[in-house]
Design a protein around this motif. Structure first.
Motif, PDB file in Angstrom:
ATOM      1  N   SER A  64      -5.410   3.936  45.144  1.00  0.00           N
ATOM      2  CA  SER A  64      -4.285   4.844  44.951  1.00  0.00           C
ATOM      3  C   SER A  64      -3.259   4.238  44.009  1.00  0.00           C
ATOM      4  N   LEU A  65      -2.718   5.078  43.098  1.00  0.00           N
ATOM      5  CA  LEU A  65      -1.651   4.625  42.220  1.00  0.00           C
ATOM      6  C   LEU A  65      -0.387   4.309  43.015  1.00  0.00           C
ATOM      7  N   ALA A  66      -0.257   4.925  44.191  1.00  0.00           N
ATOM      8  CA  ALA A  66       0.888   4.640  45.053  1.00  0.00           C
ATOM      9  C   ALA A  66       0.822   3.243  45.657  1.00  0.00           C
ATOM     10  N   MET A  67      -0.297   2.560  45.455  1.00  0.00           N
ATOM     11  CA  MET A  67      -0.478   1.190  45.951  1.00  0.00           C
ATOM     12  C   MET A  67      -0.631   0.230  44.766  1.00  0.00           C
ATOM     13  N   MET A  68       0.197   0.435  43.730  1.00  0.00           N
ATOM     14  CA  MET A  68       0.099  -0.362  42.511  1.00  0.00           C
ATOM     15  C   MET A  68       1.463  -0.928  42.159  1.00  0.00           C
ATOM     16  N   THR A  69       1.534  -2.247  42.070  1.00  0.00           N
ATOM     17  CA  THR A  69       2.789  -2.894  41.693  1.00  0.00           C
ATOM     18  C   THR A  69       2.899  -2.995  40.179  1.00  0.00           C
TER      19      THR A  69
ATOM     20  N   SER B 169       5.182  13.373  53.364  1.00  0.00           N
ATOM     21  CA  SER B 169       4.511  12.131  53.755  1.00  0.00           C
ATOM     22  C   SER B 169       4.276  11.330  52.475  1.00  0.00           C
ATOM     23  N   THR B 170       5.361  10.772  51.960  1.00  0.00           N
ATOM     24  CA  THR B 170       5.337  10.082  50.674  1.00  0.00           C
ATOM     25  C   THR B 170       5.094   8.593  50.864  1.00  0.00           C
ATOM     26  N   ASN B 171       4.162   8.063  50.105  1.00  0.00           N
ATOM     27  CA  ASN B 171       3.800   6.646  50.193  1.00  0.00           C
ATOM     28  C   ASN B 171       4.870   5.801  49.491  1.00  0.00           C
ATOM     29  N   SER B 172       5.541   4.958  50.249  1.00  0.00           N
ATOM     30  CA  SER B 172       6.630   4.129  49.719  1.00  0.00           C
ATOM     31  C   SER B 172       6.215   2.678  49.495  1.00  0.00           C
TER      32      SER B 172
ATOM     33  N   PHE C 248     -10.889   4.499  58.141  1.00  0.00           N
ATOM     34  CA  PHE C 248     -10.386   3.985  59.409  1.00  0.00           C
ATOM     35  C   PHE C 248     -10.461   5.073  60.481  1.00  0.00           C
ATOM     36  N   GLU C 249     -10.822   4.688  61.714  1.00  0.00           N
ATOM     37  CA  GLU C 249     -11.070   5.693  62.755  1.00  0.00           C
ATOM     38  C   GLU C 249      -9.810   6.160  63.467  1.00  0.00           C
ATOM     39  N   ASN C 250      -8.879   5.279  63.723  1.00  0.00           N
ATOM     40  CA  ASN C 250      -7.703   5.630  64.528  1.00  0.00           C
ATOM     41  C   ASN C 250      -6.462   5.772  63.648  1.00  0.00           C
ATOM     42  N   ILE C 251      -6.459   6.803  62.818  1.00  0.00           N
ATOM     43  CA  ILE C 251      -5.356   7.012  61.878  1.00  0.00           C
ATOM     44  C   ILE C 251      -4.261   7.845  62.524  1.00  0.00           C
ATOM     45  N   LYS C 252      -3.027   7.390  62.305  1.00  0.00           N
ATOM     46  CA  LYS C 252      -1.852   8.144  62.740  1.00  0.00           C
ATOM     47  C   LYS C 252      -1.030   8.458  61.489  1.00  0.00           C
ATOM     48  N   VAL C 253      -1.129   9.702  61.010  1.00  0.00           N
ATOM     49  CA  VAL C 253      -0.438  10.096  59.785  1.00  0.00           C
ATOM     50  C   VAL C 253       1.059  10.168  60.054  1.00  0.00           C
ATOM     51  N   ARG C 254       1.825   9.477  59.251  1.00  0.00           N
ATOM     52  CA  ARG C 254       3.279   9.391  59.423  1.00  0.00           C
ATOM     53  C   ARG C 254       3.985  10.081  58.262  1.00  0.00           C
ATOM     54  N   ASN C 255       5.156  10.623  58.535  1.00  0.00           N
ATOM     55  CA  ASN C 255       5.914  11.200  57.428  1.00  0.00           C
ATOM     56  C   ASN C 255       6.643  10.089  56.673  1.00  0.00           C
ATOM     57  N   SER C 256       7.354  10.478  55.635  1.00  0.00           N
ATOM     58  CA  SER C 256       7.962   9.497  54.725  1.00  0.00           C
ATOM     59  C   SER C 256       8.847   8.494  55.449  1.00  0.00           C
ATOM     60  N   PHE C 257       9.612   8.973  56.437  1.00  0.00           N
ATOM     61  CA  PHE C 257      10.612   8.135  57.085  1.00  0.00           C
ATOM     62  C   PHE C 257      10.071   7.446  58.332  1.00  0.00           C
ATOM     63  N   GLU C 258       9.126   8.084  59.009  1.00  0.00           N
ATOM     64  CA  GLU C 258       8.483   7.448  60.167  1.00  0.00           C
ATOM     65  C   GLU C 258       7.761   6.179  59.750  1.00  0.00           C
ATOM     66  N   PHE C 259       7.121   6.224  58.587  1.00  0.00           N
ATOM     67  CA  PHE C 259       6.382   5.038  58.127  1.00  0.00           C
ATOM     68  C   PHE C 259       7.319   3.845  57.944  1.00  0.00           C
ATOM     69  N   LEU C 260       8.491   4.082  57.395  1.00  0.00           N
ATOM     70  CA  LEU C 260       9.450   2.986  57.204  1.00  0.00           C
ATOM     71  C   LEU C 260       9.890   2.404  58.539  1.00  0.00           C
ATOM     72  N   GLU C 261      10.080   3.259  59.542  1.00  0.00           N
ATOM     73  CA  GLU C 261      10.440   2.772  60.878  1.00  0.00           C
ATOM     74  C   GLU C 261       9.296   1.976  61.487  1.00  0.00           C
ATOM     75  N   ASP C 262       8.057   2.426  61.250  1.00  0.00           N
ATOM     76  CA  ASP C 262       6.894   1.681  61.734  1.00  0.00           C
ATOM     77  C   ASP C 262       6.853   0.282  61.130  1.00  0.00           C
ATOM     78  N   VAL C 263       7.122   0.202  59.837  1.00  0.00           N
ATOM     79  CA  VAL C 263       7.131  -1.096  59.156  1.00  0.00           C
ATOM     80  C   VAL C 263       8.227  -1.982  59.733  1.00  0.00           C
ATOM     81  N   LYS C 264       9.384  -1.405  59.987  1.00  0.00           N
ATOM     82  CA  LYS C 264      10.490  -2.187  60.546  1.00  0.00           C
ATOM     83  C   LYS C 264      10.098  -2.760  61.914  1.00  0.00           C
ATOM     84  N   ASN C 265       9.452  -1.972  62.742  1.00  0.00           N
ATOM     85  CA  ASN C 265       9.030  -2.450  64.067  1.00  0.00           C
ATOM     86  C   ASN C 265       8.036  -3.597  63.935  1.00  0.00           C
ATOM     87  N   THR C 266       7.106  -3.484  63.001  1.00  0.00           N
ATOM     88  CA  THR C 266       6.146  -4.571  62.780  1.00  0.00           C
ATOM     89  C   THR C 266       6.870  -5.809  62.275  1.00  0.00           C
ATOM     90  N   LEU C 267       7.828  -5.608  61.382  1.00  0.00           N
ATOM     91  CA  LEU C 267       8.589  -6.739  60.838  1.00  0.00           C
ATOM     92  C   LEU C 267       9.380  -7.444  61.932  1.00  0.00           C
TER      93      LEU C 267
END
Length: 402
Positions: free
Chosen positions: A284-289, A322-325, A378-397
């Motif tokens: 994905s181009l959304a995964m390109m630095t 559900s925008t990839n950030s 991946f089998e156990n995918i949980k699709v997150r919206n644009s802002f939920e994903f950022l909160e998920d990352v924060k919890n992991t961090l």
């Protein structure tokens, strides 16, 4: 926890549309709770560029030269439709092009790899970084449609002496183009590529077509070789990394059969095409630095993608997106890590590394935006919206650093 302090400012360049929305959220959710952000802020949003007659872009580029590191949000390069939509004074040039010209930089693009998205080329295990010479060739060409007649290449030196070469005798309608490059720009491209290879400790390839273009492409080859032999050979040997030149068709074959893990330096058009090919093949181009590196040691980090216009219009209507950030987050982590390296700020370096690890871990736990879910096995995918994903990352961090 005590917030990490920054010794030297980072040049922050805001942008447009959905990436501008996410820019604010990334800072609020993932950065400001942990870092006392010290930035020199420039609003490169299209409306402010119009208000300032695009002087703000030049000011931002000069600030990068002053402070050494910048981070940039995606921006709009307006076409006729955008001029009408935003009621602009004129059709402004690409901000990226303006910044590249002022910094005399080379663009390095590399994919962000996760286990949940497999590369289409099964042998690829490591990122492949494209170093694109961002000057000249067809991007500054002159084109002409012609009919029956003679077309010549004419050069007049500063003393008025002329040199002519026949391009073609046309028996009917045709088309011609003229393009150029500059030795000092090619030299900057070479030094930036060699420096980045040393910085990242990766092999460097350079490819062109000197067997066909015996002057134009051969000049690139010769400049790279001369600079390497005089300035970088011993440094490369010390780091146990390799530089080699090959024809671009051979480079393509070698890349496909490789496991990745190299920097591939390309001329402007080749780099434009190959960076999109690499991005797509890795998922994905959304995964390109993307990082712009100048030969005198200035760095500008950004995502390789655009402003995500379609999602922005949905966002304005109050609809869920559900925008990839990920690439935008990595633009921030890349810039903060480089700032930390230049300032010997280990806390900032460690935080940047931890945040990148948290992003990957979050995705590999199955929490991802819709674009990745559509291409993941991946089998156990949980699709997150644009802002939920950022909160998920924060919890992991938080799990990693507390």
């Amino acid at each position: 926890m005590e917030k990490i302090k920054m010794k030297t400012p980072l040049v922050e360049m805001d942008g447009d549309e959905m990436t501008r929305v996410l820019w604010r959220e990334i800072k609020s959710i993932l950065l400001e709770p942990f870092i006392e952000l010290n930035t020199k802020y420039y609003d490169l949003g299209l409306l402010n560029r119009d208000i300032t007659n695009d002087e703000v872009t030049k000011e931002a580029a000069l600030a990068i030269k002053k402070y050494g590191v910048g981070v940039k949000c995606a921006t709009i390069t307006p076409n006729k439709d955008r001029v009408k939509e935003y009621n602009l004074k004129e059709m402004y040039k690409s901000p990226n092009g303006t910044i590249r010209a002022i910094l005399d930089g080379t663009v390095f693009r590399a994919p962000i790899i996760t286990k949940v998205v497999e590369a289409y080329i099964k042998t690829w295990k490591k990122p492949i970084t494209i170093a694109r010479h961002a000057y000249g060739d067809i991007y500054k060409d002159v084109e002409m449609k012609v009919s029956k007649g003679k077309c010549e290449l004419l050069f007049t030196d500063e003393n008025g002496n002329e040199e002519r070469k026949l391009i073609h005798n046309f028996d009917g309608d045709g088309v011609v183009l003229g393009m150029h490059n500059l030795n000092n720009s090619i030299e900057s491209f070479a030094r930036s590529s060699f420096n980045y290879a040393l910085d990242t400790k990766q092999d460097l390839w350079f490819s062109s077509k000197d067997t066909i273009s015996k002057l134009y492409d051969h000049t690139f080859k010769d400049i790279f070789n001369d600079i390497f032999e005089k300035e970088y050979k011993e440094k490369f040997e010390k780091e146990n990394i390799e530089y080699f030149y090959t024809l671009i068709d051979d480079a393509v074959a070698r890349v496909i059969k490789s496991e990745g893990g190299m920097i591939w330096a390309c001329k402007n058009y080749d780099g434009d095409v190959m960076s999109d090919m690499i991005a797509t093949a890795f998922g994905s181009l959304a995964m390109m630095t993307s990082v712009l590196v100048s030969p005198d040691g200035n760095f500008e980090y950004e995502a390789a993608h655009g402003t995500v216009q379609r999602h922005y219009y949905k966002h304005l209507k109050g609809e869920e997106t559900s925008t990839n950030s990920v690439a935008t987050i990595f633009a921030w982590t890349g810039a903060l890590r480089k700032r930390g390296e230049l300032d010997s700020n280990k806390e900032l370096i460690n935080f940047s590394n931890s945040l990148e690890d948290a992003v990957i871990e979050t995705i590999e736990k199955g929490f991802m935006t819709k674009d990745l879910a559509l291409i993941s096995n991946f089998e156990n995918i949980k699709v997150r919206n644009s802002f939920e994903f950022l909160e998920d990352v924060k919890n992991t961090l938080l799990d990693k650093i507390l």
